[in-house]
Design a protein around this motif. Structure first.
Motif, PDB file in Angstrom:
ATOM      1  N   LYS A 238      -9.105 -49.890  19.251  1.00  0.00           N
ATOM      2  CA  LYS A 238      -8.540 -51.195  18.890  1.00  0.00           C
ATOM      3  C   LYS A 238      -9.300 -51.852  17.742  1.00  0.00           C
ATOM      4  O   LYS A 238      -8.720 -52.603  16.951  1.00  0.00           O
ATOM      5  N   LEU A 239     -10.615 -51.616  17.672  1.00  0.00           N
ATOM      6  CA  LEU A 239     -11.442 -52.259  16.645  1.00  0.00           C
ATOM      7  C   LEU A 239     -11.369 -51.552  15.297  1.00  0.00           C
ATOM      8  O   LEU A 239     -11.733 -52.137  14.277  1.00  0.00           O
ATOM      9  N   LEU A 248      -7.959 -49.249   5.676  1.00  0.00           N
ATOM     10  CA  LEU A 248      -7.210 -48.005   5.794  1.00  0.00           C
ATOM     11  C   LEU A 248      -6.092 -48.199   6.807  1.00  0.00           C
ATOM     12  O   LEU A 248      -6.329 -48.675   7.912  1.00  0.00           O
ATOM     13  N   THR A 249      -4.863 -47.854   6.438  1.00  0.00           N
ATOM     14  CA  THR A 249      -3.732 -48.073   7.339  1.00  0.00           C
ATOM     15  C   THR A 249      -3.806 -47.106   8.528  1.00  0.00           C
ATOM     16  O   THR A 249      -4.264 -45.961   8.387  1.00  0.00           O
ATOM     17  N   PRO A 250      -3.343 -47.543   9.719  1.00  0.00           N
ATOM     18  CA  PRO A 250      -3.413 -46.688  10.915  1.00  0.00           C
ATOM     19  C   PRO A 250      -2.649 -45.376  10.775  1.00  0.00           C
ATOM     20  O   PRO A 250      -2.945 -44.411  11.492  1.00  0.00           O
ATOM     21  N   SER A 254      -6.280 -40.790  13.006  1.00  0.00           N
ATOM     22  CA  SER A 254      -6.056 -40.680  14.444  1.00  0.00           C
ATOM     23  C   SER A 254      -7.344 -40.168  15.085  1.00  0.00           C
ATOM     24  O   SER A 254      -8.267 -39.720  14.376  1.00  0.00           O
ATOM     25  N   PHE A 255      -7.432 -40.242  16.422  1.00  0.00           N
ATOM     26  CA  PHE A 255      -8.626 -39.802  17.147  1.00  0.00           C
ATOM     27  C   PHE A 255      -8.301 -38.576  18.004  1.00  0.00           C
ATOM     28  O   PHE A 255      -7.225 -38.475  18.587  1.00  0.00           O
ATOM     29  N   ILE A 256      -9.296 -37.689  18.074  1.00  0.00           N
ATOM     30  CA  ILE A 256      -9.270 -36.593  19.036  1.00  0.00           C
ATOM     31  C   ILE A 256     -10.692 -36.428  19.572  1.00  0.00           C
ATOM     32  O   ILE A 256     -11.640 -36.972  18.995  1.00  0.00           O
TER      33      ILE A 256
END
Length: 287
Positions: A238-239, A248-250, A254-256
């Motif tokens: 979220k942060l 930087l746009t979402p 991404s996260f893994i």
């Protein structure tokens, strides 16, 4: 004794001189001098006239004395009125000064009460925030333990390429899609700053590595197992958009999470989509 000072002559002369004033007929003066032969009635009139004159003088003096006394009394009354006016003015000024002093005292007391109430409100808010943070930390710990239990209890997923080993150390990976290498470096620096502020005493190493021409990894190491890596992703995701890398746009990241062994396999085959499918099979509600 000289002839000019014959006894009785001067008195007679005085009577002659004052005869007009007191209303007594003048005596007859002959060639050989003045002979005054008044009768008893004339003498009585003279004495009455003198008494009346003296009484008139006394009355006049008394009137003058009364006038002076009344003037002095009027002056005393004026002085008393002036003194009373000054006394009343001083009393009024003292009352005004006391009223101003009371107003200042009440204002200071009111300010003190306001400051005390504000301080109490801040203390209450601080205590509430501390409790909220403590509850949040407890919730995260409980959730982490629950995830650990679920991860430990869940069946192992078999895959021809990747191994499911939740107890091993894990990386958290920020996957950057079609981003210039400069932005990857800036993202690494941003996460280092975030860790210095929010994870003091925690050794999280941040590095960058390319997967292919379009994809770059920002690797975060130092998580003892899959549960710790998942907790970090849950609290940081979220942060990332609002505080860590808001520039930087979402859609660009991404996260893994991944073990060292699976990372080596992924670097070798460069098939990120196949690893994402594996990750969703292992943690269907997280990724």
């Amino acid at each position: 004794m000289s002839a000019s000072s014959v006894p009785g002559k001067d008195a007679n002369a005085a009577v002659v001189r004052n005869a007009d004033k007191i209303g007594v007929p003048k005596p007859v003066v002959g060639d050989k001098g003045m002979k005054l032969k008044p009768d008893n009635l004339t003498v009585s009139k003279m004495l009455d006239s003198l008494r009346l004159a003296n009484k008139a003088d006394s009355v006049s003096f008394a009137r003058k004395a009364d006038s002076l006394l009344m003037a002095n009394r009027a002056d005393s009354m004026r002085v008393a009125r002036v003194a009373d006016s000054l006394r009343l003015a001083m009393q009024a000024e003292n009352l005004r000064a006391k009223s101003r002093s009371d107003s200042l005292r009440m204002a200071l007391r009111s300010d003190s009460l306001r400051l005390a109430n504000k301080a109490d409100s801040l203390r209450i808010a601080k205590n509430a925030e501390s409790l909220r943070l403590a509850n949040k930390a407890d919730s995260l710990r409980i959730a982490g333990k629950a995830d650990s239990l679920r991860i430990a209890a869940k069946p192992r997923i078999s895959n021809a390429l990747y191994s499911d080993n939740a107890a091993e150390a894990h990386y958290v990976v920020l996957v950057l899609d079609k981003v210039d290498p400069v932005y990857a470096t800036e993202a690494r620096n941003a996460f280092n700053r975030y860790h210095r502020e929010s994870y003091r005493g925690r050794n999280i190493e941040v590095t960058t590595t390319p997967l292919n021409d379009d994809t770059r990894f920002v690797l975060l190491s130092g998580f003892e197992n899959a549960s710790a890596a998942i907790d970090y992703v849950s609290s940081t995701r979220k942060l990332t958009e609002t505080e860590i890398i808001p520039w930087l746009t979402p859609q660009k990241y991404s996260f893994i999470i991944i073990t060292g062994l699976n990372l080596d396999v992924l670097k070798s085959n460069k098939d990120l989509e196949s690893y994402r499918k594996f990750l969703k099979q292992v943690y269907p509600t997280k990724f």
